[in-house]
Design a protein around this motif. Structure first.
Motif, PDB file in Angstrom:
ATOM      1  N   SER A  58      35.141  51.415  38.012  1.00  0.00           N
ATOM      2  CA  SER A  58      36.433  51.543  37.567  1.00  0.00           C
ATOM      3  C   SER A  58      36.374  52.404  36.321  1.00  0.00           C
ATOM      4  O   SER A  58      35.587  52.714  35.679  1.00  0.00           O
ATOM      5  CB  SER A  58      37.007  50.268  37.185  1.00  0.00           C
ATOM      6  OG  SER A  58      37.190  49.159  38.188  1.00  0.00           O
ATOM      7  N   LYS A  59      37.530  53.028  36.017  1.00  0.00           N
ATOM      8  CA  LYS A  59      37.880  53.769  34.980  1.00  0.00           C
ATOM      9  C   LYS A  59      38.945  53.315  34.047  1.00  0.00           C
ATOM     10  O   LYS A  59      39.969  53.420  34.690  1.00  0.00           O
ATOM     11  CB  LYS A  59      37.712  55.231  35.152  1.00  0.00           C
ATOM     12  CG  LYS A  59      36.235  55.687  35.691  1.00  0.00           C
ATOM     13  CD  LYS A  59      36.285  57.220  35.802  1.00  0.00           C
ATOM     14  CE  LYS A  59      34.940  57.673  36.107  1.00  0.00           C
ATOM     15  NZ  LYS A  59      34.729  58.987  36.396  1.00  0.00           N
ATOM     16  N   GLY A  60      38.994  52.881  32.758  1.00  0.00           N
ATOM     17  CA  GLY A  60      40.131  52.609  32.085  1.00  0.00           C
ATOM     18  C   GLY A  60      40.873  51.544  32.674  1.00  0.00           C
ATOM     19  O   GLY A  60      42.066  51.537  32.589  1.00  0.00           O
ATOM     20  N   GLU A  61      40.014  50.520  33.218  1.00  0.00           N
ATOM     21  CA  GLU A  61      40.874  49.183  33.292  1.00  0.00           C
ATOM     22  C   GLU A  61      39.958  47.983  32.947  1.00  0.00           C
ATOM     23  O   GLU A  61      38.778  48.094  32.941  1.00  0.00           O
ATOM     24  CB  GLU A  61      40.649  49.069  34.929  1.00  0.00           C
ATOM     25  CG  GLU A  61      41.581  50.277  35.575  1.00  0.00           C
ATOM     26  CD  GLU A  61      41.242  50.282  37.188  1.00  0.00           C
ATOM     27  OE1 GLU A  61      42.460  50.422  37.851  1.00  0.00           O
ATOM     28  OE2 GLU A  61      40.186  50.486  37.571  1.00  0.00           O
ATOM     29  N   ILE A  62      40.766  46.858  32.886  1.00  0.00           N
ATOM     30  CA  ILE A  62      40.162  45.679  32.628  1.00  0.00           C
ATOM     31  C   ILE A  62      39.949  45.150  34.003  1.00  0.00           C
ATOM     32  O   ILE A  62      40.741  45.110  34.919  1.00  0.00           O
ATOM     33  CB  ILE A  62      41.087  44.747  31.912  1.00  0.00           C
ATOM     34  CG1 ILE A  62      41.384  45.158  30.356  1.00  0.00           C
ATOM     35  CG2 ILE A  62      40.745  43.061  32.067  1.00  0.00           C
ATOM     36  CD1 ILE A  62      42.491  44.446  29.784  1.00  0.00           C
ATOM     37  N   ILE A  63      38.592  44.544  34.105  1.00  0.00           N
ATOM     38  CA  ILE A  63      38.157  44.378  35.662  1.00  0.00           C
ATOM     39  C   ILE A  63      37.694  42.982  35.472  1.00  0.00           C
ATOM     40  O   ILE A  63      37.510  42.234  37.050  1.00  0.00           O
ATOM     41  CB  ILE A  63      36.988  45.254  36.082  1.00  0.00           C
ATOM     42  CG1 ILE A  63      35.767  45.220  35.169  1.00  0.00           C
ATOM     43  CG2 ILE A  63      37.634  46.549  35.964  1.00  0.00           C
ATOM     44  CD1 ILE A  63      34.656  46.099  35.617  1.00  0.00           C
ATOM     45  N   ALA A  64      37.331  42.360  34.575  1.00  0.00           N
ATOM     46  CA  ALA A  64      36.800  40.728  34.574  1.00  0.00           C
ATOM     47  C   ALA A  64      37.112  39.954  33.489  1.00  0.00           C
ATOM     48  O   ALA A  64      37.388  40.516  32.263  1.00  0.00           O
ATOM     49  CB  ALA A  64      35.166  41.007  34.762  1.00  0.00           C
ATOM     50  N   VAL A  65      36.861  38.820  33.552  1.00  0.00           N
ATOM     51  CA  VAL A  65      37.050  37.894  32.375  1.00  0.00           C
ATOM     52  C   VAL A  65      35.643  37.130  32.448  1.00  0.00           C
ATOM     53  O   VAL A  65      35.061  36.797  33.250  1.00  0.00           O
ATOM     54  CB  VAL A  65      38.018  36.947  32.433  1.00  0.00           C
ATOM     55  CG1 VAL A  65      38.058  36.093  33.667  1.00  0.00           C
ATOM     56  CG2 VAL A  65      38.418  36.249  31.169  1.00  0.00           C
ATOM     57  N   ASN A 105      30.214  32.630  33.434  1.00  0.00           N
ATOM     58  CA  ASN A 105      31.044  32.441  33.934  1.00  0.00           C
ATOM     59  C   ASN A 105      32.133  33.745  34.248  1.00  0.00           C
ATOM     60  O   ASN A 105      33.168  33.528  34.078  1.00  0.00           O
ATOM     61  CB  ASN A 105      32.090  31.293  33.383  1.00  0.00           C
ATOM     62  CG  ASN A 105      31.363  29.934  32.954  1.00  0.00           C
ATOM     63  OD1 ASN A 105      30.429  29.610  33.894  1.00  0.00           O
ATOM     64  ND2 ASN A 105      31.268  29.450  31.834  1.00  0.00           N
ATOM     65  N   VAL A 106      31.342  34.746  34.602  1.00  0.00           N
ATOM     66  CA  VAL A 106      32.117  36.006  34.706  1.00  0.00           C
ATOM     67  C   VAL A 106      32.969  35.645  36.077  1.00  0.00           C
ATOM     68  O   VAL A 106      32.418  35.445  37.198  1.00  0.00           O
ATOM     69  CB  VAL A 106      31.119  37.335  34.838  1.00  0.00           C
ATOM     70  CG1 VAL A 106      31.917  38.405  34.924  1.00  0.00           C
ATOM     71  CG2 VAL A 106      30.409  37.068  33.611  1.00  0.00           C
ATOM     72  N   LYS A 107      34.032  36.343  36.090  1.00  0.00           N
ATOM     73  CA  LYS A 107      34.978  36.306  37.164  1.00  0.00           C
ATOM     74  C   LYS A 107      35.770  37.766  37.263  1.00  0.00           C
ATOM     75  O   LYS A 107      36.266  38.187  36.359  1.00  0.00           O
ATOM     76  CB  LYS A 107      36.263  35.101  37.187  1.00  0.00           C
ATOM     77  CG  LYS A 107      35.321  34.034  37.461  1.00  0.00           C
ATOM     78  CD  LYS A 107      36.486  32.850  37.189  1.00  0.00           C
ATOM     79  CE  LYS A 107      35.842  31.461  37.588  1.00  0.00           C
ATOM     80  NZ  LYS A 107      35.315  30.704  36.274  1.00  0.00           N
ATOM     81  N   ILE A 108      35.911  38.439  38.471  1.00  0.00           N
ATOM     82  CA  ILE A 108      36.465  39.631  38.718  1.00  0.00           C
ATOM     83  C   ILE A 108      38.015  38.969  38.677  1.00  0.00           C
ATOM     84  O   ILE A 108      38.302  38.217  39.283  1.00  0.00           O
ATOM     85  CB  ILE A 108      36.005  40.178  39.979  1.00  0.00           C
ATOM     86  CG1 ILE A 108      34.644  40.776  39.743  1.00  0.00           C
ATOM     87  CG2 ILE A 108      36.907  41.198  40.207  1.00  0.00           C
ATOM     88  CD1 ILE A 108      33.814  41.107  41.083  1.00  0.00           C
ATOM     89  N   ILE A 109      38.906  40.058  38.124  1.00  0.00           N
ATOM     90  CA  ILE A 109      40.273  39.837  38.083  1.00  0.00           C
ATOM     91  C   ILE A 109      40.985  40.949  38.734  1.00  0.00           C
ATOM     92  O   ILE A 109      40.382  42.009  38.794  1.00  0.00           O
ATOM     93  CB  ILE A 109      40.804  39.397  36.732  1.00  0.00           C
ATOM     94  CG1 ILE A 109      40.589  40.705  35.592  1.00  0.00           C
ATOM     95  CG2 ILE A 109      40.098  38.159  36.210  1.00  0.00           C
ATOM     96  CD1 ILE A 109      41.253  40.447  34.503  1.00  0.00           C
ATOM     97  N   ASP A 110      42.083  40.860  38.910  1.00  0.00           N
ATOM     98  CA  ASP A 110      43.179  41.952  39.365  1.00  0.00           C
ATOM     99  C   ASP A 110      42.946  42.987  38.224  1.00  0.00           C
ATOM    100  O   ASP A 110      43.239  42.633  37.230  1.00  0.00           O
ATOM    101  CB  ASP A 110      44.624  41.525  39.523  1.00  0.00           C
ATOM    102  CG  ASP A 110      44.719  40.665  40.828  1.00  0.00           C
ATOM    103  OD1 ASP A 110      43.862  40.659  41.823  1.00  0.00           O
ATOM    104  OD2 ASP A 110      45.844  40.017  40.857  1.00  0.00           O
TER     105      ASP A 110
END
Length: 129
Positions: A58-65, A105-110
């Motif tokens: 990805s580029k320029g995006e929040i991708i995980a928590v 506890n990493v999770k991919i998010i929208d």
């Protein structure tokens, strides 16, 4: 929510569970939920090393928590442990005398399209797991 911008391919390696430590030259006392933001730059030479991992960069995006659970000053012994854990992920540079931010506890998010910032920054919006 706190956010950390990380260059690719490192951000995706975190999101997909291959990298549990992110390294910084500075210490943080923050512990808790943190969003992982993929910066706009891709280290192409490094990304070639991970072509078999089938990562979606990805580029320029929040991708995980994730949960930021610790911040460890890396000594020679810990650096060796990291290399033994995954030399491909942790062997690109010497992390001695840097801080290893432990992510669990990493999770991919929208994905959330947003410009990143330096340091640990705040995101005021919402996200979906």
């Amino acid at each position: 929510m706190k956010v950390l911008t990380v260059k690719e391919p490192w951000a995706s390696l975190i999101a997909y569970g291959y990298k549990e430590y992110e390294f910084r030259s500075w210490k943080t006392n923050y512990r808790g939920k943190i969003l992982i933001h993929a910066g706009k730059s891709l280290e192409k030479d490094v990304s070639e090393l991970f072509k078999d991992y089938n990562l979606d960069y990805s580029k320029g995006e929040i991708i995980a928590v994730a949960d930021l659970t610790d911040c460890i000053l890396v000594d020679e012994k810990f650096n060796e442990e990291l290399l033994n854990k995954n030399e491909l992920v942790y062997g690109h540079s010497n992390h001695t005398m840097k801080y290893a931010w432990k992510l669990e506890n990493v999770k991919i998010i929208d994905k959330i399209k947003i410009n990143g910032k330096l340091g640990l920054w705040n995101y005021e919006g919402t996200y979906n797991i």
